[in-house]
Write an enzyme that holds these catalytic residues in place. Sequence first.
Site, PDB file in Angstrom:
ATOM      1  N   LYS A  14       0.829  -1.218   0.000  1.00 35.68           N
ATOM      2  CA  LYS A  14       0.000   0.000   0.000  1.00 35.68           C
ATOM      3  C   LYS A  14       0.859   1.263   0.000  1.00 35.68           C
ATOM      4  CE  LYS A  14      -2.114  -0.813   4.001  1.00 35.68           C
ATOM      5  NZ  LYS A  14      -1.793  -2.135   4.525  1.00 35.68           N
ATOM      6  N   ARG A  89      -9.978   0.415   8.724  1.00 31.28           N
ATOM      7  CA  ARG A  89      -9.506  -0.945   8.995  1.00 31.28           C
ATOM      8  C   ARG A  89     -10.527  -1.744   9.788  1.00 31.28           C
ATOM      9  NH1 ARG A  89      -3.506   0.352   8.896  1.00 31.28           N
ATOM     10  NH2 ARG A  89      -2.380  -1.609   8.838  1.00 31.28           N
ATOM     11  N   ARG A 128      11.571  -5.335   4.977  1.00 32.48           N
ATOM     12  CA  ARG A 128      11.273  -3.925   4.657  1.00 32.48           C
ATOM     13  C   ARG A 128      12.106  -2.995   5.541  1.00 32.48           C
ATOM     14  NH1 ARG A 128       5.065  -2.211   4.752  1.00 32.48           N
ATOM     15  NH2 ARG A 128       5.094  -3.082   6.839  1.00 32.48           N
ATOM     16  N   ARG A 163      10.918  -1.045  10.873  1.00 31.17           N
ATOM     17  CA  ARG A 163       9.802  -0.703  11.739  1.00 31.17           C
ATOM     18  C   ARG A 163       9.730  -1.672  12.920  1.00 31.17           C
ATOM     19  NH1 ARG A 163       4.540   0.154   8.080  1.00 31.17           N
ATOM     20  NH2 ARG A 163       3.705  -1.058   9.814  1.00 31.17           N
ATOM     21  N   ARG A 174      -0.505  -8.985  13.422  1.00 32.02           N
ATOM     22  CA  ARG A 174      -1.119  -7.959  12.566  1.00 32.02           C
ATOM     23  C   ARG A 174      -1.988  -8.618  11.502  1.00 32.02           C
ATOM     24  NH1 ARG A 174       3.942  -5.202  10.394  1.00 32.02           N
ATOM     25  NH2 ARG A 174       2.557  -3.863   9.202  1.00 32.02           N
TER      26      ARG A 174
HETATM   27  P1  AMP Z   1       0.539   0.453   8.848  1.00 30.92           P
HETATM   28  O1  AMP Z   1       1.657   1.439   8.755  1.00 30.92           O
HETATM   29  O2  AMP Z   1      -0.632   0.837   7.993  1.00 30.92           O
HETATM   30  O3  AMP Z   1       0.992  -0.963   8.614  1.00 30.92           O
HETATM   31  O4  AMP Z   1       0.005   0.507  10.358  1.00 30.92           O
HETATM   32  C1  AMP Z   1       0.846   0.185  11.440  1.00 30.92           C
HETATM   33  C2  AMP Z   1       0.032  -0.024  12.696  1.00 30.92           C
HETATM   34  O5  AMP Z   1      -0.644   1.191  13.054  1.00 30.92           O
HETATM   35  C3  AMP Z   1      -1.074  -1.068  12.603  1.00 30.92           C
HETATM   36  O6  AMP Z   1      -0.594  -2.383  12.804  1.00 30.92           O
HETATM   37  C4  AMP Z   1      -2.002  -0.604  13.739  1.00 30.92           C
HETATM   38  O7  AMP Z   1      -1.466  -0.946  15.008  1.00 30.92           O
HETATM   39  C5  AMP Z   1      -1.927   0.914  13.620  1.00 30.92           C
HETATM   40  N1  AMP Z   1      -2.956   1.430  12.682  1.00 30.92           N
HETATM   41  C6  AMP Z   1      -2.744   2.027  11.477  1.00 30.92           C
HETATM   42  N2  AMP Z   1      -3.907   2.350  10.884  1.00 30.92           N
HETATM   43  C7  AMP Z   1      -4.888   1.951  11.720  1.00 30.92           C
HETATM   44  C8  AMP Z   1      -6.310   1.988  11.670  1.00 30.92           C
HETATM   45  N3  AMP Z   1      -6.974   2.501  10.603  1.00 30.92           N
HETATM   46  N4  AMP Z   1      -6.995   1.455  12.714  1.00 30.92           N
HETATM   47  C9  AMP Z   1      -6.366   0.944  13.792  1.00 30.92           C
HETATM   48  N5  AMP Z   1      -5.029   0.870  13.900  1.00 30.92           N
HETATM   49  C10 AMP Z   1      -4.286   1.359  12.888  1.00 30.92           C
END
Ligand code: AMP
Length: 217
Positions: A14, A89, A128, A163, A174
């Site tokens: 993404k 999400r 990554r 990360r 996740r």
């Molecule tokens: P990402 O960078 O999109 O992979 O998000 C990293 C982490 O941030 C996720 O594993 C969640 O813990 C949190 N997070 C990001 N977006 C959301 C969302 N829309 N709802 C809830 N938690 C989120």
Amino acid sequence: MKNIIFLAPPAAGKGTLSEMLVEKYGYGHISTGDLLREEIKNKTEIGKQAESLMKEGKFVSDEVIIELISNRITKSDCENGYILDGFPRTLNQALKYDELLDRLGKELGVVIYINIDKEVAMKRACSRITCPKCGRIYNKYSNEMKPKKDGMCDDCNVPLTQRADDSEETFIKRFDEYVNKTMPLYDYYKNKGVLKVIEAHESKFETFNDAVKIIED
Ligand code: AMP
């Protein structure tokens, strides 16, 4: 420009796809993960709440996420269209987002689902690396995505970092969160008639071309 929602498991691409589309079309880019990591870096109240949840691979509360989104989509870079990378999400987030769009008089746009095998996504997550300064995403084991100089950002020349939630153990958690809480959105958007599906090809350019076809359709 049609607004875009990317719906996909973790590490499906993404972020990379968003970067490429922002460059081609000038979309505003809203990554809730990046917004949360910024809150953590700035040691805000939201950041403190989010940090431990994210390390455990759990979702942050819908209330916090909706607040971040409401503040972000009214910014000027989103006026002509924006990409939602990592939001909504949960079904509740999707419902709250519909209400927000109604209030602001904005269109939902198109939802692009990126299909990827769990094992492939896990391999991608674990290799990554990102630039802590500009956020550019690299991958140690992809010819297309590895940095020119080992471990350094091509643009900022600072060391790349992994990360905190890109370990194998956290990835599995996740992924489970995704299956249980995010997958229901597939049917939600399919029933609204706005869902399109693309494959996460090995080459980011191939995936990008598939997304471009949808956007320009
Ligand atoms: P990402 O960078 O999109 O992979 O998000 C990293 C982490 O941030 C996720 O594993 C969640 O813990 C949190 N997070 C990001 N977006 C959301 C969302 N829309 N709802 C809830 N938690 C989120």
